[in-house]
Enzyme design. Structure first.
Site, PDB file in Angstrom:
ATOM      1  N   PRO A 141       0.948  -1.478   0.164  1.00 24.88           N
ATOM      2  CA  PRO A 141      -0.052  -0.026  -0.100  1.00 24.88           C
ATOM      3  C   PRO A 141       0.904   1.268  -0.008  1.00 24.88           C
ATOM      4  O   PRO A 141       0.832   2.001   0.985  1.00 24.88           O
ATOM      5  CB  PRO A 141      -0.798  -0.416   1.264  1.00 24.88           C
ATOM      6  N   CYS A 142       1.464   1.683  -1.104  1.00 29.35           N
ATOM      7  CA  CYS A 142       2.202   2.640  -1.251  1.00 29.35           C
ATOM      8  C   CYS A 142       1.402   3.845  -0.998  1.00 29.35           C
ATOM      9  O   CYS A 142       1.967   4.974  -0.793  1.00 29.35           O
ATOM     10  CB  CYS A 142       3.066   2.718  -2.565  1.00 29.35           C
TER      11      CYS A 142
END
Length: 187
Positions: A141-142
């Site tokens: 989940p950048c």
């Protein structure tokens, strides 16, 4: 040399058309949504030109179902998805492992992740580079990793920072400062 077979599938979600590619090891790439299935496919194949369109395995079909539920607004935890990060260097893998621990509705910063890994503040830039090169955005989940001071920072996916903001809003993260409870008089 025996090259690992790469497969992919394009699918529609409430957010648009996504793409997923996998090997026998795990998920290799994930393409965040665009408005057009062909555009999604082109973006995915730009990074995996030898991948072949294939029906998803049971494990990949499960990831696709999770992605669809995510873009429909359901809280999803992708940390159990098996990934194939074989082409990544060790430090990037460590960064990705740390980022995968940032759960739904939470954020961190590039600097905080660097510190968590025992690196100095100068490594925040390395964390930013790892996020920009994330091969499986959303699954790693950048979008939950922000710049210093809670600023949104960059986002290399289609739609850029706006897409990042929409994904965070979907998770209930408020990026704008809250409105003051007490209003001042406008003299």
């Amino acid at each position: 040399m025996n090259e690992t077979r790469q497969n992919y599938s394009i699918f529609e979600t409430a957010g648009g058309f996504c793409g997923i590619a996998w090997s026998d090891v795990g998920v290799l790439r994930f393409q965040l949504p665009t408005n057009d299935a062909g555009a999604t496919e082109r973006l995915l194949l730009r990074r995996l030109p030898n991948a072949q369109p294939t029906s998803p395995t049971a494990a990949v079909a499960d990831v696709i179902a999770q992605v669809k539920r995510y873009f429909a607004g359901e809280e999803i935890d992708f940390s159990g998805v098996t990934l194939d990060l074989g082409e990544q260097d060790d430090f990037f893998r460590q960064i990705y492992d740390a980022a995968r621990q940032v759960g739904w509705g939470h954020t961190t910063t590039y600097g905080t992740l660097a510190k968590q890994l025992g690196a100095g503040p100068e490594a925040a830039r390395d964390v930013g580079q790892a996020m920009a090169k994330n091969p499986v955005a959303l699954i790693i989940p950048c979008h939950r990793v922000l710049a210093a001071g809670g600023k949104i920072g960059g986002f290399s996916a289609p739609g850029g920072s706006n897409a990042k903001a929409r994904m965070l809003e979907l998770e209930g993260v408020q990026l704008a400062p809250p409105k003051p409870v007490q209003q001042s008089l406008a003299f």
